[in-house]
Motif scaffolding. Structure first.
Motif, PDB file in Angstrom:
ATOM      1  N   TYR A  59       0.840  -1.203   0.000  1.00 35.43           N
ATOM      2  CA  TYR A  59       0.000   0.000   0.000  1.00 35.43           C
ATOM      3  C   TYR A  59       0.874   1.252   0.000  1.00 35.43           C
ATOM      4  O   TYR A  59       0.644   2.185  -0.786  1.00 35.43           O
ATOM      5  N   TYR A  60       1.864   1.278   0.854  1.00 32.81           N
ATOM      6  CA  TYR A  60       2.734   2.455   0.932  1.00 32.81           C
ATOM      7  C   TYR A  60       3.645   2.582  -0.307  1.00 32.81           C
ATOM      8  O   TYR A  60       3.969   3.688  -0.728  1.00 32.81           O
ATOM      9  N   GLN A  61       4.021   1.456  -0.891  1.00 33.41           N
ATOM     10  CA  GLN A  61       4.819   1.514  -2.126  1.00 33.41           C
ATOM     11  C   GLN A  61       4.033   2.219  -3.224  1.00 33.41           C
ATOM     12  O   GLN A  61       4.579   3.026  -3.974  1.00 33.41           O
ATOM     13  N   ASN A  62       2.742   1.922  -3.322  1.00 32.84           N
ATOM     14  CA  ASN A  62       1.902   2.555  -4.340  1.00 32.84           C
ATOM     15  C   ASN A  62       1.765   4.053  -4.128  1.00 32.84           C
ATOM     16  O   ASN A  62       1.362   4.782  -5.046  1.00 32.84           O
ATOM     17  N   ARG A  63       2.117   4.505  -2.926  1.00 32.47           N
ATOM     18  CA  ARG A  63       2.066   5.941  -2.621  1.00 32.47           C
ATOM     19  C   ARG A  63       3.461   6.548  -2.507  1.00 32.47           C
ATOM     20  O   ARG A  63       3.626   7.661  -2.004  1.00 32.47           O
ATOM     21  N   ASN A  64       4.450   5.792  -2.953  1.00 25.21           N
ATOM     22  CA  ASN A  64       5.848   6.257  -2.976  1.00 25.21           C
ATOM     23  C   ASN A  64       6.342   6.708  -1.607  1.00 25.21           C
ATOM     24  O   ASN A  64       7.067   7.702  -1.478  1.00 25.21           O
ATOM     25  N   VAL A  65       5.946   5.970  -0.576  1.00 23.63           N
ATOM     26  CA  VAL A  65       6.407   6.253   0.778  1.00 23.63           C
ATOM     27  C   VAL A  65       7.599   5.347   1.080  1.00 23.63           C
ATOM     28  O   VAL A  65       7.500   4.120   0.958  1.00 23.63           O
ATOM     29  N   GLU A  66       8.717   5.945   1.455  1.00 26.81           N
ATOM     30  CA  GLU A  66       9.896   5.147   1.804  1.00 26.81           C
ATOM     31  C   GLU A  66       9.722   4.617   3.226  1.00 26.81           C
ATOM     32  O   GLU A  66       9.563   5.379   4.175  1.00 26.81           O
ATOM     33  N   VAL A  67       9.761   3.294   3.362  1.00 28.08           N
ATOM     34  CA  VAL A  67       9.454   2.653   4.641  1.00 28.08           C
ATOM     35  C   VAL A  67      10.656   1.856   5.139  1.00 28.08           C
ATOM     36  O   VAL A  67      11.341   1.186   4.366  1.00 28.08           O
ATOM     37  N   ALA A  68      10.886   1.930   6.454  1.00 28.16           N
ATOM     38  CA  ALA A  68      11.824   1.036   7.133  1.00 28.16           C
ATOM     39  C   ALA A  68      11.042   0.192   8.117  1.00 28.16           C
ATOM     40  O   ALA A  68      10.152   0.702   8.816  1.00 28.16           O
ATOM     41  N   VAL A  69      11.344  -1.092   8.151  1.00 26.91           N
ATOM     42  CA  VAL A  69      10.684  -2.028   9.073  1.00 26.91           C
ATOM     43  C   VAL A  69      11.711  -2.503  10.092  1.00 26.91           C
ATOM     44  O   VAL A  69      12.808  -2.927   9.728  1.00 26.91           O
ATOM     45  N   VAL A  70      11.335  -2.432  11.356  1.00 26.59           N
ATOM     46  CA  VAL A  70      12.230  -2.826  12.453  1.00 26.59           C
ATOM     47  C   VAL A  70      11.680  -4.077  13.120  1.00 26.59           C
ATOM     48  O   VAL A  70      10.504  -4.123  13.507  1.00 26.59           O
ATOM     49  N   SER A  71      12.520  -5.107  13.227  1.00 25.04           N
ATOM     50  CA  SER A  71      12.122  -6.367  13.861  1.00 25.04           C
ATOM     51  C   SER A  71      13.174  -6.781  14.890  1.00 25.04           C
ATOM     52  O   SER A  71      14.340  -6.390  14.791  1.00 25.04           O
ATOM     53  N   ARG A  72      12.746  -7.597  15.837  1.00 22.36           N
ATOM     54  CA  ARG A  72      13.709  -8.187  16.757  1.00 22.36           C
ATOM     55  C   ARG A  72      14.348  -9.393  16.083  1.00 22.36           C
ATOM     56  O   ARG A  72      13.668 -10.152  15.387  1.00 22.36           O
ATOM     57  N   SER A  73      15.632  -9.566  16.294  1.00 28.18           N
ATOM     58  CA  SER A  73      16.363 -10.668  15.651  1.00 28.18           C
ATOM     59  C   SER A  73      16.096 -11.968  16.402  1.00 28.18           C
ATOM     60  O   SER A  73      16.979 -12.550  17.034  1.00 28.18           O
ATOM     61  N   TYR A  74      14.841 -12.427  16.301  1.00 30.37           N
ATOM     62  CA  TYR A  74      14.398 -13.603  17.047  1.00 30.37           C
ATOM     63  C   TYR A  74      14.848 -14.877  16.351  1.00 30.37           C
ATOM     64  O   TYR A  74      14.596 -15.073  15.166  1.00 30.37           O
ATOM     65  N   ARG A  75      15.538 -15.740  17.090  1.00 32.27           N
ATOM     66  CA  ARG A  75      16.047 -17.014  16.563  1.00 32.27           C
ATOM     67  C   ARG A  75      16.863 -16.820  15.288  1.00 32.27           C
ATOM     68  O   ARG A  75      16.797 -17.645  14.363  1.00 32.27           O
ATOM     69  N   LEU A 132       8.618   6.700   6.893  1.00 30.92           N
ATOM     70  CA  LEU A 132       7.739   5.984   7.813  1.00 30.92           C
ATOM     71  C   LEU A 132       8.504   4.815   8.411  1.00 30.92           C
ATOM     72  O   LEU A 132       9.262   4.135   7.710  1.00 30.92           O
ATOM     73  N   LEU A 133       8.290   4.563   9.693  1.00 30.83           N
ATOM     74  CA  LEU A 133       8.876   3.403  10.357  1.00 30.83           C
ATOM     75  C   LEU A 133       7.754   2.470  10.794  1.00 30.83           C
ATOM     76  O   LEU A 133       6.777   2.916  11.400  1.00 30.83           O
ATOM     77  N   ILE A 134       7.887   1.184  10.468  1.00 32.27           N
ATOM     78  CA  ILE A 134       6.945   0.168  10.941  1.00 32.27           C
ATOM     79  C   ILE A 134       7.655  -0.694  11.981  1.00 32.27           C
ATOM     80  O   ILE A 134       8.738  -1.221  11.731  1.00 32.27           O
ATOM     81  N   ILE A 135       7.026  -0.807  13.159  1.00 28.72           N
ATOM     82  CA  ILE A 135       7.552  -1.707  14.188  1.00 28.72           C
ATOM     83  C   ILE A 135       6.845  -3.047  14.046  1.00 28.72           C
ATOM     84  O   ILE A 135       5.628  -3.142  14.226  1.00 28.72           O
ATOM     85  N   ASP A 136       7.608  -4.065  13.711  1.00 30.55           N
ATOM     86  CA  ASP A 136       7.066  -5.416  13.623  1.00 30.55           C
ATOM     87  C   ASP A 136       6.905  -5.978  15.033  1.00 30.55           C
ATOM     88  O   ASP A 136       7.844  -5.938  15.835  1.00 30.55           O
ATOM     89  N   ASP A 137       5.716  -6.490  15.351  1.00 29.31           N
ATOM     90  CA  ASP A 137       5.428  -7.038  16.670  1.00 29.31           C
ATOM     91  C   ASP A 137       5.685  -5.974  17.748  1.00 29.31           C
ATOM     92  O   ASP A 137       6.388  -6.206  18.729  1.00 29.31           O
ATOM     93  N   GLY A 138       5.062  -4.812  17.556  1.00 27.74           N
ATOM     94  CA  GLY A 138       5.392  -3.669  18.390  1.00 27.74           C
ATOM     95  C   GLY A 138       4.439  -3.349  19.520  1.00 27.74           C
ATOM     96  O   GLY A 138       4.693  -2.420  20.284  1.00 27.74           O
ATOM     97  N   PHE A 139       3.342  -4.083  19.678  1.00 23.15           N
ATOM     98  CA  PHE A 139       2.325  -3.667  20.645  1.00 23.15           C
ATOM     99  C   PHE A 139       2.875  -3.602  22.072  1.00 23.15           C
ATOM    100  O   PHE A 139       2.568  -2.677  22.824  1.00 23.15           O
ATOM    101  N   GLN A 140       3.685  -4.588  22.455  1.00 26.46           N
ATOM    102  CA  GLN A 140       4.238  -4.599  23.813  1.00 26.46           C
ATOM    103  C   GLN A 140       5.538  -3.806  23.941  1.00 26.46           C
ATOM    104  O   GLN A 140       6.028  -3.605  25.053  1.00 26.46           O
ATOM    105  N   HIS A 141       6.096  -3.352  22.829  1.00 27.70           N
ATOM    106  CA  HIS A 141       7.385  -2.652  22.885  1.00 27.70           C
ATOM    107  C   HIS A 141       7.154  -1.160  23.114  1.00 27.70           C
ATOM    108  O   HIS A 141       7.244  -0.340  22.196  1.00 27.70           O
ATOM    109  N   ARG A 142       6.910  -0.792  24.349  1.00 30.44           N
ATOM    110  CA  ARG A 142       6.507   0.573  24.641  1.00 30.44           C
ATOM    111  C   ARG A 142       7.693   1.523  24.808  1.00 30.44           C
ATOM    112  O   ARG A 142       7.493   2.724  25.037  1.00 30.44           O
ATOM    113  N   GLN A 143       8.903   1.003  24.686  1.00 30.37           N
ATOM    114  CA  GLN A 143      10.070   1.891  24.710  1.00 30.37           C
ATOM    115  C   GLN A 143      10.107   2.809  23.494  1.00 30.37           C
ATOM    116  O   GLN A 143      10.794   3.819  23.498  1.00 30.37           O
TER     117      GLN A 143
END
Length: 339
Positions: A59-75, A132-143
């Motif tokens: 969706y954001y690509q179609n609007r030319n929004v540059e996005v970074a996604v942040v994830s925890r390096s789980y396993r 734009l920044l997207i936090i993957d699995d971010g609901f509990q990450h209140r920092q």
């Protein structure tokens, strides 16, 4: 279960106390100078975050929004903060299966992994300064402060599982859902209407919009001798399923929905790191079961393809996300975060 009840109550109180400290400004969240969208859930694993993240990125690509996604390096093998490089050998094992899958599907976006999301976010901001920044699995990450909280609930999750760990699968109390900006209920195509209505009834008490989404397999693709082969119509074909995901039964239901017959299902742990021994065991089982087609999830495929012999077809099943209603409301939320 009665023996676990005190532990569940303690877990809920600890999570609740952490939220109290943030809600009352004893703890402060890191504020970024760019919009932040969180995609998260209440329970551990398996709600369908990865397909929804992919949906939002397109969706954001179609609007030319540059996005970074942040994830925890789980396993994952990576120990520090890193930007995902899909060209790296065994990238899925090194960076994690979900970030690599998303990076392969969305080369226009940037993906960063690390042990602590807010530090990884600061690194991403310094390196590329996205829109734009997207936090993957971010609901509990209140920092890390966010402008919008999309909370995902799996329609196939039994309501009793919303008790806190270790009795249920919840990471905080049901009342925490009041922090959400919008609810997305996934896999609505895999449950009976009465089950769905029971979940909606509990969610309506929050007065927060609910967006139902179906997750469907609309095609199978094959990785064979280094090439992808187009859509295959495999009605009534017997298949051997391979999966290392949190909710393998959902995979089975999606496969059966396209009229494939499950001969067997080899289930590995969620985020399983496949080895050559695993692949050998899969192939032995495949031969014993009469050599049906081997079908895996797209998340498992990104790890298996580096180990897979070129002379045996391996089919994988991308999931297509379809909004069933409240489409305008969902897009309104995705646009809202940018303003």
């Amino acid at each position: 279960m009665s023996l676990l009840k005190p532990l569940s109550s303690l877990y809920e109180k600890i999570a609740g106390f952490k939220n109290y400290l943030y809600d009352n400004k004893y703890f402060y969240s890191v504020e970024l100078p760019i919009p932040v969208l969180s995609l998260g859930n209440l329970t551990v694993g398996g709600t369908g975050k990865t397909p929804l993240t992919d949906f939002c990125l397109r969706y954001y690509q179609n609007r030319n929004v540059e996005v970074a996604v942040v994830s925890r390096s789980y396993r994952a093998q990576v120990s520090g903060i890193a930007e995902v490089d899909v060209e790296r050998k065994n990238a899925a094992a090194y960076f994690g299966d979900e970030p690599v899958l998303l990076a392969e599907r969305n080369p226009q976006a940037h993906f960063f992994v690390g042990p602590r999301k807010f530090k990884t976010a600061l690194y991403a901001l310094k390196k590329i300064n996205p829109s734009l920044l997207i936090i993957d699995d971010g609901f509990q990450h209140r920092q890390l402060a966010r402008d919008v909280d999309i909370v995902i609930l799996d329609a196939t999750e039994p309501l009793e599982n919303y008790e806190c760990l270790p009795i249920g699968r919840a990471r905080e109390s049901w009342s925490s859902l009041s922090r959400a900006s919008i609810f997305v209920v996934t896999k609505v195509n895999l449950v009976e209407p009465s089950v769905l209505e029971a979940l909606y009834e509990r969610l309506r008490k929050f007065n927060i919009d609910i967006v139902p989404m179906s997750y469907e397999i609309t095609e199978l693709r094959c990785f064979k001798i280094g090439n992808k082969i187009n859509i295959r119509d495999g009605k009534d074909q017997r298949v051997l399923l391979i999966s290392g995901i949190a909710r393998p039964k959902s995979f089975e239901k999606n496969i059966e929905a396209i009229s494939l017959q499950v001969a067997d299902h080899m289930i590995f742990n969620d985020h399983h790191a496949y080895s050559l021994v695993d692949v050998d065991n899969i192939i032995q089982n495949w031969r014993k079961s009469g050599s049906p087609d081997i079908v895996t999830t797209e998340k498992d495929f990104v790890k298996l393809k580096a180990l897979w012999p070129i002379d045996i077809p391996l089919w994988y099943a991308p999931l297509e996300v379809r909004i069933q209603s409240q489409e305008e409301k969902f897009y309104e939320i995705l646009d809202q975060v940018l303003h």
